[in-house]
Design an enzyme around this catalytic site. Structure first.
Site, PDB file in Angstrom:
ATOM      1  N   ASP A  52       0.824  -1.212   0.000  1.00 45.38           N
ATOM      2  CA  ASP A  52       0.000   0.000   0.000  1.00 45.38           C
ATOM      3  C   ASP A  52       0.860   1.266   0.000  1.00 45.38           C
ATOM      4  O   ASP A  52       1.848   1.357   0.739  1.00 45.38           O
ATOM      5  CB  ASP A  52      -0.849  -0.032   1.285  1.00 45.38           C
ATOM      6  CG  ASP A  52      -1.824   1.119   1.383  1.00 45.38           C
ATOM      7  OD1 ASP A  52      -2.691   1.224   0.511  1.00 45.38           O
ATOM      8  OD2 ASP A  52      -1.716   1.915   2.341  1.00 45.38           O
TER       9      ASP A  52
ATOM     10  N   GLU B 131       1.565  -0.495  -5.162  1.00 42.90           N
ATOM     11  CA  GLU B 131       0.544   0.537  -5.368  1.00 42.90           C
ATOM     12  C   GLU B 131       1.228   1.895  -5.382  1.00 42.90           C
ATOM     13  O   GLU B 131       1.535   2.459  -4.339  1.00 42.90           O
ATOM     14  CB  GLU B 131      -0.525   0.538  -4.275  1.00 42.90           C
ATOM     15  CG  GLU B 131      -1.679   1.453  -4.677  1.00 42.90           C
ATOM     16  CD  GLU B 131      -2.305   2.288  -3.574  1.00 42.90           C
ATOM     17  OE1 GLU B 131      -3.347   2.897  -3.826  1.00 42.90           O
ATOM     18  OE2 GLU B 131      -1.738   2.371  -2.476  1.00 42.90           O
TER      19      GLU B 131
HETATM   20  C1  BGC Z   1      -5.636   2.387  -0.265  1.00 46.55           C
HETATM   21  C2  BGC Z   1      -6.752   3.138   0.368  1.00 46.55           C
HETATM   22  C3  BGC Z   1      -6.290   3.627   1.721  1.00 46.55           C
HETATM   23  C4  BGC Z   1      -4.953   4.382   1.624  1.00 46.55           C
HETATM   24  C5  BGC Z   1      -4.327   4.594   2.956  1.00 46.55           C
HETATM   25  C6  BGC Z   1      -4.616   3.481  -0.424  1.00 46.55           C
HETATM   26  O1  BGC Z   1      -3.810   3.521  -1.397  1.00 46.55           O
HETATM   27  O2  BGC Z   1      -5.984   1.796  -1.478  1.00 46.55           O
HETATM   28  O3  BGC Z   1      -7.923   2.389   0.464  1.00 46.55           O
HETATM   29  O4  BGC Z   1      -7.260   4.483   2.259  1.00 46.55           O
HETATM   30  O5  BGC Z   1      -4.049   3.688   0.841  1.00 46.55           O
HETATM   31  O6  BGC Z   1      -3.851   3.396   3.466  1.00 46.55           O
END
Ligand code: BGC
Length: 544
Positions: A204, A246
Protein backbone atom coordinates in the site's frame (compact mmCIF):
# COMPACT_ATOMS: atom_id res chain seq x y z
CA UNK A 1 -5.93 -28.59 -8.59
CA UNK A 2 -2.52 -27.55 -7.35
CA UNK A 3 -0.62 -24.30 -7.42
CA UNK A 4 1.73 -24.14 -10.42
CA UNK A 5 5.45 -24.02 -9.78
CA UNK A 6 6.25 -21.49 -12.50
CA UNK A 7 8.04 -18.66 -10.70
CA UNK A 8 6.70 -16.19 -13.28
CA UNK A 9 3.09 -17.28 -12.58
CA UNK A 10 1.97 -13.69 -12.00
CA UNK A 11 2.69 -12.79 -15.63
CA UNK A 12 -0.15 -15.05 -16.79
CA UNK A 13 -2.42 -14.79 -13.77
CA UNK A 14 -5.89 -13.32 -13.47
CA UNK A 15 -6.25 -11.51 -10.16
CA UNK A 16 -9.38 -10.83 -8.11
CA UNK A 17 -9.60 -8.16 -5.44
CA UNK A 18 -12.04 -8.68 -2.64
CA UNK A 19 -13.00 -7.33 0.73
CA UNK A 20 -13.47 -10.15 3.27
CA UNK A 21 -16.00 -7.94 5.08
CA UNK A 22 -18.13 -7.85 1.96
CA UNK A 23 -17.88 -11.40 0.69
CA UNK A 24 -19.73 -13.83 2.94
CA UNK A 25 -20.83 -13.75 6.57
CA UNK A 26 -20.54 -17.22 8.12
CA UNK A 27 -21.61 -16.38 11.67
CA UNK A 28 -24.59 -14.10 11.16
CA UNK A 29 -23.09 -10.95 12.72
CA UNK A 30 -23.71 -8.90 9.57
CA UNK A 31 -20.04 -8.74 8.56
CA UNK A 32 -18.20 -10.98 6.15
CA UNK A 33 -15.40 -13.08 7.60
CA UNK A 34 -12.53 -15.42 6.73
CA UNK A 35 -14.53 -18.61 7.31
CA UNK A 36 -17.24 -17.21 5.03
CA UNK A 37 -14.73 -16.38 2.34
CA UNK A 38 -13.18 -19.85 2.56
CA UNK A 39 -16.64 -21.34 2.04
CA UNK A 40 -17.03 -19.43 -1.25
CA UNK A 41 -13.85 -20.67 -2.83
CA UNK A 42 -15.80 -22.89 -5.22
CA UNK A 43 -17.24 -19.75 -6.76
CA UNK A 44 -13.79 -18.24 -7.33
CA UNK A 45 -12.58 -21.50 -8.78
CA UNK A 46 -15.51 -21.63 -11.16
CA UNK A 47 -14.83 -18.06 -12.23
CA UNK A 48 -11.27 -19.18 -12.91
CA UNK A 49 -9.17 -16.56 -11.13
CA UNK A 50 -5.59 -17.46 -10.16
CA UNK A 51 -4.89 -15.15 -7.26
CA UNK A 52 -7.00 -13.21 -4.78
CA UNK A 53 -5.91 -9.99 -3.09
CA UNK A 54 -7.54 -9.45 0.28
CA UNK A 55 -8.09 -6.00 1.73
CA UNK A 56 -6.59 -5.58 5.23
CA UNK A 57 -8.12 -7.74 7.97
CA UNK A 58 -5.74 -6.82 10.76
CA UNK A 59 -6.52 -5.39 14.16
CA UNK A 60 -7.82 -1.87 13.56
CA UNK A 61 -10.31 0.78 14.75
CA UNK A 62 -11.48 0.77 11.10
CA UNK A 63 -11.32 4.53 10.51
CA UNK A 64 -9.96 3.72 7.07
CA UNK A 65 -11.58 0.31 6.73
CA UNK A 66 -8.50 -1.50 8.06
CA UNK A 67 -5.80 0.59 6.34
CA UNK A 68 -5.31 1.98 9.85
CA UNK A 69 -3.62 -0.91 11.62
CA UNK A 70 -3.45 -1.10 15.42
CA UNK A 71 -1.64 -4.44 15.65
CA UNK A 72 0.24 -5.91 12.68
CA UNK A 73 0.33 -9.36 14.21
CA UNK A 74 -3.35 -9.99 14.77
CA UNK A 75 -6.60 -10.40 12.86
CA UNK A 76 -9.54 -8.10 13.61
CA UNK A 77 -12.12 -10.18 15.56
CA UNK A 78 -14.82 -9.27 13.01
CA UNK A 79 -12.97 -11.42 10.49
CA UNK A 80 -11.99 -14.37 12.69
CA UNK A 81 -8.66 -15.66 13.94
CA UNK A 82 -5.17 -16.39 12.73
CA UNK A 83 -6.18 -20.06 12.47
CA UNK A 84 -9.04 -19.03 10.18
CA UNK A 85 -6.54 -17.11 8.06
CA UNK A 86 -4.23 -20.10 7.73
CA UNK A 87 -7.17 -22.37 6.90
CA UNK A 88 -8.35 -19.90 4.26
CA UNK A 89 -4.95 -19.81 2.57
CA UNK A 90 -4.88 -23.61 2.60
CA UNK A 91 -8.37 -23.85 1.16
CA UNK A 92 -7.45 -21.42 -1.63
CA UNK A 93 -4.25 -23.32 -2.41
CA UNK A 94 -6.17 -26.59 -2.58
CA UNK A 95 -8.18 -24.99 -5.36
CA UNK A 96 -5.08 -23.76 -7.19
CA UNK A 97 -5.76 -20.17 -6.11
CA UNK A 98 -3.02 -18.00 -4.66
CA UNK A 99 -3.55 -15.39 -1.97
CA UNK A 100 -1.88 -12.03 -1.49
CA UNK A 101 -2.44 -9.75 1.48
CA UNK A 102 -2.20 -6.00 1.91
CA UNK A 103 1.05 -4.69 3.37
CA UNK A 104 0.44 -1.27 4.87
CA UNK A 105 3.90 0.12 5.47
CA UNK A 106 3.59 3.88 5.34
CA UNK A 107 1.40 4.48 8.39
CA UNK A 108 -0.32 2.90 11.36
CA UNK A 109 -3.50 3.74 13.23
CA UNK A 110 -3.21 6.42 15.91
CA UNK A 111 -4.51 3.63 18.18
CA UNK A 112 -1.40 1.54 17.56
CA UNK A 113 0.58 1.17 20.83
CA UNK A 114 3.68 2.44 18.99
CA UNK A 115 1.96 5.73 18.28
CA UNK A 116 0.37 5.94 21.71
CA UNK A 117 3.85 5.62 23.20
CA UNK A 118 5.34 7.97 20.64
CA UNK A 119 2.88 10.73 21.46
CA UNK A 120 3.13 10.24 25.23
CA UNK A 121 6.26 12.43 25.58
CA UNK A 122 9.00 13.91 23.43
CA UNK A 123 11.53 11.73 25.24
CA UNK A 124 9.72 8.44 24.71
CA UNK A 125 11.90 5.78 23.03
CA UNK A 126 9.22 5.40 20.34
CA UNK A 127 9.12 9.16 19.66
CA UNK A 128 11.31 8.71 16.64
CA UNK A 129 9.09 5.99 15.14
CA UNK A 130 6.87 8.69 13.69
CA UNK A 131 7.53 12.04 12.01
CA UNK A 132 7.28 14.97 14.44
CA UNK A 133 7.90 18.68 13.95
CA UNK A 134 7.61 21.95 15.87
CA UNK A 135 5.88 23.55 12.91
CA UNK A 136 3.36 22.53 10.30
CA UNK A 137 5.39 24.27 7.62
CA UNK A 138 7.76 21.47 6.65
CA UNK A 139 7.39 19.62 3.32
CA UNK A 140 5.01 22.20 1.81
CA UNK A 141 5.30 20.59 -1.62
CA UNK A 142 3.68 17.33 -0.55
CA UNK A 143 0.11 17.19 -1.86
CA UNK A 144 -2.87 16.27 0.31
CA UNK A 145 -4.47 13.01 -0.81
CA UNK A 146 -7.75 12.90 1.13
CA UNK A 147 -8.61 16.40 -0.05
CA UNK A 148 -12.28 16.24 0.92
CA UNK A 149 -11.51 15.88 4.63
CA UNK A 150 -7.92 16.74 5.50
CA UNK A 151 -6.78 20.38 5.41
CA UNK A 152 -3.11 19.51 6.04
CA UNK A 153 -0.62 16.65 6.21
CA UNK A 154 0.27 17.83 9.73
CA UNK A 155 -1.88 17.48 12.86
CA UNK A 156 -1.14 19.18 16.18
CA UNK A 157 -0.73 16.92 19.18
CA UNK A 158 -1.89 18.66 22.39
CA UNK A 159 0.08 16.47 24.80
CA UNK A 160 3.54 17.16 23.46
CA UNK A 161 2.93 20.42 21.60
CA UNK A 162 4.32 19.17 18.28
CA UNK A 163 2.81 18.27 14.93
CA UNK A 164 2.84 14.76 13.44
CA UNK A 165 2.94 13.93 9.75
CA UNK A 166 0.28 11.91 7.89
CA UNK A 167 -0.33 11.48 4.16
CA UNK A 168 -3.83 10.09 4.67
CA UNK A 169 -6.33 10.61 7.53
CA UNK A 170 -5.08 12.35 10.66
CA UNK A 171 -5.84 9.06 12.41
CA UNK A 172 -3.10 7.43 10.26
CA UNK A 173 0.26 8.84 11.41
CA UNK A 174 3.15 8.08 9.03
CA UNK A 175 5.90 5.84 10.34
CA UNK A 176 9.41 7.31 10.21
CA UNK A 177 11.25 5.12 7.73
CA UNK A 178 14.50 6.95 8.39
CA UNK A 179 14.54 5.02 11.65
CA UNK A 180 16.28 1.63 11.21
CA UNK A 181 14.15 0.12 13.99
CA UNK A 182 10.99 0.88 11.98
CA UNK A 183 12.47 -0.69 8.85
CA UNK A 184 13.50 -3.78 10.78
CA UNK A 185 10.07 -4.15 12.37
CA UNK A 186 8.30 -3.91 9.03
CA UNK A 187 10.50 -6.70 7.69
CA UNK A 188 9.31 -8.77 10.65
CA UNK A 189 5.71 -7.98 9.73
CA UNK A 190 6.40 -9.14 6.19
CA UNK A 191 7.96 -12.38 7.44
CA UNK A 192 5.16 -13.04 9.90
CA UNK A 193 2.49 -13.04 7.20
CA UNK A 194 4.61 -14.76 4.58
CA UNK A 195 5.10 -17.55 7.10
CA UNK A 196 1.34 -18.12 7.13
CA UNK A 197 1.77 -19.45 3.59
CA UNK A 198 0.57 -16.51 1.51
CA UNK A 199 1.92 -15.80 -1.95
CA UNK A 200 2.92 -12.19 -1.49
CA UNK A 201 1.62 -8.72 -0.91
CA UNK A 202 0.00 -5.77 -2.53
CA UNK A 203 2.09 -3.04 -0.91
CA UNK A 204 0.00 0.00 0.00
CA UNK A 205 0.96 3.62 -0.68
CA UNK A 206 4.67 2.97 -1.17
CA UNK A 207 5.72 6.30 -2.77
CA UNK A 208 5.38 8.11 0.54
CA UNK A 209 7.72 6.22 2.89
CA UNK A 210 10.39 8.96 3.12
CA UNK A 211 10.06 12.74 3.41
CA UNK A 212 12.67 15.27 2.29
CA UNK A 213 12.52 19.06 2.30
CA UNK A 214 12.43 20.63 -1.15
CA UNK A 215 10.71 17.60 -2.74
CA UNK A 216 7.10 16.48 -3.08
CA UNK A 217 8.04 13.58 -0.78
CA UNK A 218 7.12 10.96 -3.37
CA UNK A 219 9.28 8.33 -5.11
CA UNK A 220 12.49 9.39 -3.36
CA UNK A 221 15.69 7.35 -3.84
CA UNK A 222 15.73 6.48 -0.13
CA UNK A 223 12.21 5.03 -0.52
CA UNK A 224 13.37 2.83 -3.39
CA UNK A 225 16.32 1.62 -1.29
CA UNK A 226 13.91 0.48 1.45
CA UNK A 227 11.69 -1.30 -1.05
CA UNK A 228 14.70 -3.08 -2.54
CA UNK A 229 15.48 -4.36 0.96
CA UNK A 230 11.96 -5.81 1.18
CA UNK A 231 12.47 -7.49 -2.15
CA UNK A 232 15.81 -8.86 -1.00
CA UNK A 233 14.07 -10.62 1.89
CA UNK A 234 11.37 -11.97 -0.45
CA UNK A 235 13.95 -13.37 -2.88
CA UNK A 236 16.12 -14.86 -0.16
CA UNK A 237 13.40 -16.30 2.04
CA UNK A 238 10.25 -16.61 -0.09
CA UNK A 239 11.18 -17.24 -3.72
CA UNK A 240 8.30 -17.46 -6.15
CA UNK A 241 6.12 -15.09 -4.11
CA UNK A 242 5.42 -11.56 -5.23
CA UNK A 243 5.29 -7.90 -4.31
CA UNK A 244 2.68 -5.79 -6.13
CA UNK A 245 3.23 -2.05 -5.97
CA UNK A 246 0.54 0.54 -5.37
CA UNK A 247 2.09 3.73 -6.72
CA UNK A 248 -0.50 6.03 -8.23
CA UNK A 249 2.02 7.76 -10.51
CA UNK A 250 2.84 8.46 -14.14
CA UNK A 251 4.49 5.59 -16.05
CA UNK A 252 7.94 7.20 -15.93
CA UNK A 253 7.71 7.50 -12.16
CA UNK A 254 6.40 3.95 -11.71
CA UNK A 255 9.16 2.44 -13.83
CA UNK A 256 11.79 2.73 -11.04
CA UNK A 257 9.57 0.60 -8.76
CA UNK A 258 10.51 -2.36 -10.94
CA UNK A 259 14.22 -1.51 -10.56
CA UNK A 260 16.36 -3.92 -12.53
CA UNK A 261 13.90 -6.64 -11.68
CA UNK A 262 15.03 -6.27 -8.06
CA UNK A 263 12.24 -4.15 -6.57
CA UNK A 264 8.59 -4.98 -7.33
CA UNK A 265 7.45 -7.93 -9.43
CA UNK A 266 4.31 -6.08 -10.37
CA UNK A 267 2.86 -2.62 -10.31
CA UNK A 268 -0.61 -1.29 -10.95
CA UNK A 269 -0.89 0.71 -14.16
CA UNK A 270 -2.93 3.65 -12.85
CA UNK A 271 -2.84 6.01 -15.86
CA UNK A 272 -4.30 3.60 -18.40
CA UNK A 273 -7.45 3.06 -16.34
CA UNK A 274 -9.20 6.45 -16.75
CA UNK A 275 -8.12 6.52 -20.39
CA UNK A 276 -10.12 3.38 -21.13
CA UNK A 277 -13.19 5.26 -19.87
CA UNK A 278 -12.26 8.42 -21.80
CA UNK A 279 -11.65 6.58 -25.04
CA UNK A 280 -14.99 4.83 -24.81
CA UNK A 281 -16.92 8.02 -24.08
CA UNK A 282 -15.19 9.98 -26.82
CA UNK A 283 -15.30 7.08 -29.26
CA UNK A 284 -11.64 7.81 -29.89
CA UNK A 285 -8.77 5.44 -29.15
CA UNK A 286 -6.11 8.17 -28.95
CA UNK A 287 -5.91 8.40 -25.15
CA UNK A 288 -5.20 4.68 -24.83
CA UNK A 289 -2.64 4.57 -27.61
CA UNK A 290 -0.85 7.63 -26.23
CA UNK A 291 -0.52 6.34 -22.68
CA UNK A 292 0.62 2.89 -23.80
CA UNK A 293 3.23 4.50 -26.02
CA UNK A 294 4.31 6.58 -23.02
CA UNK A 295 4.70 3.42 -20.94
CA UNK A 296 8.35 2.40 -20.70
CA UNK A 297 9.52 -1.17 -21.15
CA UNK A 298 9.90 -3.14 -17.92
CA UNK A 299 12.25 -6.02 -17.06
CA UNK A 300 11.20 -9.44 -18.37
CA UNK A 301 10.49 -10.76 -14.90
CA UNK A 302 8.08 -7.89 -14.18
CA UNK A 303 4.45 -7.32 -15.01
CA UNK A 304 1.85 -4.56 -14.96
CA UNK A 305 -1.39 -5.11 -13.13
CA UNK A 306 -4.33 -3.49 -14.91
CA UNK A 307 -7.80 -2.77 -13.56
CA UNK A 308 -11.06 -1.02 -14.33
CA UNK A 309 -12.19 -0.43 -10.74
CA UNK A 310 -11.05 -1.11 -7.21
CA UNK A 311 -12.12 -0.45 -3.61
CA UNK A 312 -11.20 3.25 -3.78
CA UNK A 313 -12.74 6.06 -5.74
CA UNK A 314 -11.98 5.84 -9.48
CA UNK A 315 -8.88 7.98 -9.18
CA UNK A 316 -8.34 10.89 -11.55
CA UNK A 317 -4.91 11.85 -10.33
CA UNK A 318 -3.12 10.59 -13.45
CA UNK A 319 -4.96 12.79 -15.96
CA UNK A 320 -4.73 16.47 -16.88
CA UNK A 321 -6.98 19.02 -15.20
CA UNK A 322 -9.02 19.24 -18.38
CA UNK A 323 -9.38 15.47 -18.66
CA UNK A 324 -10.47 15.29 -15.01
CA UNK A 325 -13.26 17.76 -15.66
CA UNK A 326 -14.25 15.80 -18.72
CA UNK A 327 -14.40 12.57 -16.68
CA UNK A 328 -16.42 14.23 -13.92
CA UNK A 329 -18.75 15.77 -16.43
CA UNK A 330 -19.33 12.49 -18.27
CA UNK A 331 -19.19 9.95 -15.48
CA UNK A 332 -20.05 11.87 -12.30
CA UNK A 333 -22.85 14.25 -13.25
CA UNK A 334 -24.15 14.46 -9.66
CA UNK A 335 -21.84 16.18 -7.14
CA UNK A 336 -22.21 13.29 -4.69
CA UNK A 337 -20.61 10.98 -7.25
CA UNK A 338 -17.33 12.87 -6.92
CA UNK A 339 -14.87 12.08 -4.17
CA UNK A 340 -11.44 13.63 -3.58
CA UNK A 341 -9.98 13.66 -7.10
CA UNK A 342 -12.15 10.82 -8.27
CA UNK A 343 -15.52 9.15 -8.71
CA UNK A 344 -17.25 6.92 -6.16
CA UNK A 345 -19.00 4.56 -8.59
CA UNK A 346 -18.73 1.01 -9.83
CA UNK A 347 -18.12 -0.24 -13.34
CA UNK A 348 -21.66 -1.30 -14.31
CA UNK A 349 -23.33 2.03 -13.34
CA UNK A 350 -20.49 3.91 -15.06
CA UNK A 351 -21.35 1.95 -18.20
CA UNK A 352 -25.06 2.82 -17.85
CA UNK A 353 -25.54 -0.86 -17.15
CA UNK A 354 -25.03 -1.52 -20.87
CA UNK A 355 -23.78 -5.10 -21.21
CA UNK A 356 -22.02 -4.29 -24.46
CA UNK A 357 -19.95 -1.54 -22.89
CA UNK A 358 -19.17 -3.55 -19.77
CA UNK A 359 -17.88 -6.39 -21.93
CA UNK A 360 -15.96 -4.04 -24.21
CA UNK A 361 -14.12 -2.48 -21.25
CA UNK A 362 -13.28 -5.94 -19.95
CA UNK A 363 -12.16 -7.06 -23.37
CA UNK A 364 -9.64 -4.20 -23.50
CA UNK A 365 -8.54 -5.02 -19.96
CA UNK A 366 -7.99 -8.66 -20.85
CA UNK A 367 -6.09 -8.08 -24.08
CA UNK A 368 -3.84 -5.09 -23.35
CA UNK A 369 -0.46 -5.79 -21.70
CA UNK A 370 -0.49 -6.63 -18.00
CA UNK A 371 -2.29 -9.05 -15.73
CA UNK A 372 -5.90 -8.02 -15.17
CA UNK A 373 -7.46 -7.71 -11.76
CA UNK A 374 -11.23 -7.92 -11.32
CA UNK A 375 -12.92 -6.09 -8.46
CA UNK A 376 -15.35 -8.37 -6.64
CA UNK A 377 -18.91 -8.02 -7.86
CA UNK A 378 -17.95 -6.39 -11.15
CA UNK A 379 -18.05 -9.81 -12.79
CA UNK A 380 -21.82 -9.85 -12.20
CA UNK A 381 -22.32 -6.13 -12.83
CA UNK A 382 -23.01 -5.03 -9.25
CA UNK A 383 -24.14 -1.48 -8.61
CA UNK A 384 -23.07 1.08 -6.00
CA UNK A 385 -24.61 3.33 -3.37
CA UNK A 386 -23.15 6.81 -3.63
CA UNK A 387 -24.88 7.91 -0.42
CA UNK A 388 -22.79 5.71 1.85
CA UNK A 389 -19.84 7.27 3.67
CA UNK A 390 -16.32 7.50 2.35
CA UNK A 391 -15.69 4.77 -0.25
CA UNK A 392 -18.21 2.33 1.25
CA UNK A 393 -20.60 2.76 -1.65
CA UNK A 394 -18.42 0.41 -3.71
CA UNK A 395 -17.84 -2.01 -0.83
CA UNK A 396 -21.38 -3.30 -0.29
CA UNK A 397 -22.21 -6.98 0.34
CA UNK A 398 -21.60 -9.45 -2.47
CA UNK A 399 -24.90 -10.38 -4.12
CA UNK A 400 -25.16 -14.15 -4.01
CA UNK A 401 -28.86 -14.72 -4.64
CA UNK A 402 -32.28 -13.12 -4.37
CA UNK A 403 -32.95 -14.16 -0.77
CA UNK A 404 -32.92 -11.55 2.05
CA UNK A 405 -29.57 -9.73 2.38
CA UNK A 406 -28.67 -11.08 -1.06
CA UNK A 407 -27.71 -14.37 0.58
CA UNK A 408 -24.71 -12.61 2.13
CA UNK A 409 -25.71 -12.87 5.78
CA UNK A 410 -28.42 -14.28 8.05
CA UNK A 411 -28.30 -11.20 10.30
CA UNK A 412 -31.28 -8.83 10.46
CA UNK A 413 -30.93 -6.39 7.55
CA UNK A 414 -30.31 -3.41 9.85
CA UNK A 415 -27.29 -5.18 11.32
CA UNK A 416 -25.33 -5.52 8.09
CA UNK A 417 -22.07 -3.53 8.03
CA UNK A 418 -23.56 -1.71 5.02
CA UNK A 419 -26.91 -2.20 3.29
CA UNK A 420 -27.10 -4.43 0.23
CA UNK A 421 -27.78 -2.74 -3.09
CA UNK A 422 -31.54 -2.73 -3.49
CA UNK A 423 -32.39 -0.33 -6.31
CA UNK A 424 -34.41 -0.99 -9.44
CA UNK A 425 -31.49 -1.61 -11.80
CA UNK A 426 -28.83 -3.20 -9.61
CA UNK A 427 -30.78 -4.64 -6.68
CA UNK A 428 -29.85 -8.14 -5.54
CA UNK A 429 -33.19 -9.52 -6.72
CA UNK A 430 -32.02 -8.79 -10.26
CA UNK A 431 -28.23 -8.90 -10.06
CA UNK A 432 -26.90 -11.95 -8.27
CA UNK A 433 -24.54 -14.89 -8.65
CA UNK A 434 -27.17 -17.62 -8.50
CA UNK A 435 -29.16 -16.24 -11.42
CA UNK A 436 -26.08 -15.61 -13.55
CA UNK A 437 -24.53 -18.99 -12.87
CA UNK A 438 -27.47 -20.78 -14.48
CA UNK A 439 -27.77 -18.33 -17.37
CA UNK A 440 -25.19 -19.12 -20.07
CA UNK A 441 -25.71 -15.65 -21.55
CA UNK A 442 -24.95 -13.80 -18.32
CA UNK A 443 -22.13 -11.33 -17.73
CA UNK A 444 -20.65 -13.83 -15.27
CA UNK A 445 -20.26 -16.38 -18.05
CA UNK A 446 -18.87 -13.78 -20.47
CA UNK A 447 -16.16 -12.83 -17.95
CA UNK A 448 -15.55 -16.49 -17.20
CA UNK A 449 -14.97 -17.05 -20.90
CA UNK A 450 -12.49 -14.14 -21.08
CA UNK A 451 -10.60 -15.69 -18.20
CA UNK A 452 -10.61 -19.20 -19.61
CA UNK A 453 -9.45 -18.11 -23.07
CA UNK A 454 -6.79 -15.79 -21.75
CA UNK A 455 -5.36 -18.55 -19.58
CA UNK A 456 -4.81 -20.77 -22.63
CA UNK A 457 -2.56 -18.24 -24.36
CA UNK A 458 0.61 -16.88 -22.83
CA UNK A 459 0.64 -14.16 -25.48
CA UNK A 460 -1.78 -12.05 -23.43
CA UNK A 461 0.43 -11.92 -20.37
CA UNK A 462 3.79 -11.93 -22.07
CA UNK A 463 3.40 -10.68 -25.62
CA UNK A 464 4.59 -7.49 -27.30
CA UNK A 465 2.08 -4.81 -28.21
CA UNK A 466 1.82 -3.22 -31.65
CA UNK A 467 -1.00 -0.79 -32.38
CA UNK A 468 -2.57 -0.89 -35.83
CA UNK A 469 -3.84 2.43 -37.00
CA UNK A 470 -7.02 2.15 -39.00
CA UNK A 471 -8.25 5.53 -40.25
CA UNK A 472 -11.34 5.31 -38.06
CA UNK A 473 -10.26 6.55 -34.60
CA UNK A 474 -13.27 4.83 -33.04
CA UNK A 475 -11.63 1.47 -33.62
CA UNK A 476 -8.87 0.31 -31.30
CA UNK A 477 -6.83 -2.52 -32.81
CA UNK A 478 -3.57 -4.09 -31.77
CA UNK A 479 -1.44 -7.16 -32.19
CA UNK A 480 -0.02 -9.12 -29.31
CA UNK A 481 2.83 -11.47 -30.18
CA UNK A 482 4.80 -14.00 -28.17
CA UNK A 483 6.97 -16.92 -29.27
CA UNK A 484 5.33 -17.24 -32.69
CA UNK A 485 1.75 -16.80 -31.50
CA UNK A 486 0.03 -13.65 -32.78
CA UNK A 487 -3.33 -12.39 -31.59
CA UNK A 488 -5.21 -9.46 -33.06
CA UNK A 489 -7.61 -7.62 -30.74
CA UNK A 490 -10.12 -5.18 -32.23
CA UNK A 491 -12.57 -2.97 -30.36
CA UNK A 492 -15.38 -0.77 -31.64
CA UNK A 493 -15.76 2.20 -29.27
CA UNK A 494 -19.05 3.38 -30.78
CA UNK A 495 -22.71 2.48 -30.74
CA UNK A 496 -22.83 1.93 -34.52
CA UNK A 497 -21.46 -0.76 -36.83
CA UNK A 498 -17.90 -0.11 -37.98
CA UNK A 499 -15.97 -1.65 -40.82
CA UNK A 500 -12.24 -1.18 -40.88
CA UNK A 501 -9.44 -2.27 -43.10
CA UNK A 502 -6.45 -3.14 -41.00
CA UNK A 503 -3.30 -2.05 -42.73
CA UNK A 504 0.41 -2.78 -42.60
CA UNK A 505 0.37 -6.29 -41.25
CA UNK A 506 1.32 -9.35 -43.17
CA UNK A 507 -1.82 -11.45 -42.86
CA UNK A 508 -0.77 -13.69 -45.74
CA UNK A 509 -1.10 -17.33 -44.84
CA UNK A 510 -2.77 -16.64 -41.52
CA UNK A 511 -5.20 -19.27 -40.26
CA UNK A 512 -7.34 -17.02 -38.11
CA UNK A 513 -9.43 -18.32 -35.24
CA UNK A 514 -11.96 -16.30 -33.29
CA UNK A 515 -10.73 -17.21 -29.83
CA UNK A 516 -13.82 -16.30 -27.85
CA UNK A 517 -16.20 -18.20 -30.09
CA UNK A 518 -13.64 -20.85 -30.92
CA UNK A 519 -14.49 -20.61 -34.62
CA UNK A 520 -12.29 -20.39 -37.70
CA UNK A 521 -12.34 -17.02 -39.43
CA UNK A 522 -12.00 -16.54 -43.19
CA UNK A 523 -8.33 -16.58 -44.11
CA UNK A 524 -6.92 -13.33 -45.45
CA UNK A 525 -6.27 -13.33 -49.12
CA UNK A 526 -4.24 -10.17 -49.30
CA UNK A 527 -2.05 -8.16 -47.02
CA UNK A 528 -4.94 -6.38 -45.40
CA UNK A 529 -7.96 -7.43 -43.46
CA UNK A 530 -11.47 -6.09 -43.50
CA UNK A 531 -13.37 -6.45 -40.27
CA UNK A 532 -16.89 -5.36 -39.38
CA UNK A 533 -17.81 -5.02 -35.74
CA UNK A 534 -21.26 -4.49 -34.24
CA UNK A 535 -21.87 -1.55 -31.85
CA UNK A 536 -19.37 -1.82 -28.97
CA UNK A 537 -18.22 -5.08 -30.53
CA UNK A 538 -14.86 -6.72 -29.96
CA UNK A 539 -12.91 -9.57 -31.46
CA UNK A 540 -9.91 -11.63 -30.36
CA UNK A 541 -8.44 -13.20 -33.46
CA UNK A 542 -5.58 -15.64 -33.26
CA UNK A 543 -3.63 -15.23 -36.48
CA UNK A 544 -0.86 -17.73 -35.89
C1 BGC B 1 -5.64 2.39 -0.26
C2 BGC B 1 -6.75 3.14 0.37
C3 BGC B 1 -6.29 3.63 1.72
C4 BGC B 1 -4.95 4.38 1.62
C5 BGC B 1 -4.33 4.59 2.96
C6 BGC B 1 -4.62 3.48 -0.42
O1 BGC B 1 -3.81 3.52 -1.40
O2 BGC B 1 -5.98 1.80 -1.48
O3 BGC B 1 -7.92 2.39 0.46
O4 BGC B 1 -7.26 4.48 2.26
O5 BGC B 1 -4.05 3.69 0.84
O6 BGC B 1 -3.85 3.40 3.47
Amino acid sequence: MAITDDTLWYKDAIFYELHPRAFFDSDGDGKGDLVGLASRMDYLQELGVDCIWLLPVFSSPLNDDGYDIADYYDIHPDYGSLDDWIALVQEAHNRGIRVIADLVLNHTSDQHPWFMESRSSTGNPKRDWYVWSDTDQMYPDARIIFLDVEPSNWTFDETTGQYYWHRFYASQPDLNFDNPAVREEMLNVLRFWMDTGIDGFRADAVPYLIEREGTNCENLPETHAILKDLRGVMDAEYPGRILLCEANQWPDDVRPYFGDGDEFHMSFHFPVMPRLYMALRRADRTAIVDIMCRTPAIPDTCQWCTFLRNHDELTLEMVTEQERHYMWHEYAPEPRMRQNLGIRRRLAPLMDNDRRKIELMNSMLFTLPGSPIIYYGDEIGMGDNIWLDDRNGVRTPMQWDDSPNAGFSSAPADQLYEPVIDDASFGYQRVNVAAQRVDPDSLFHAIRRFIAVRKQHKVFGRGDLVFLEPADLAVLAYLRAFEGEVVLAVHNLTDSHRTVTLPSVDFEGAQPVDLLRDEPWPAASATSYEITLPPYGYLWLRLR
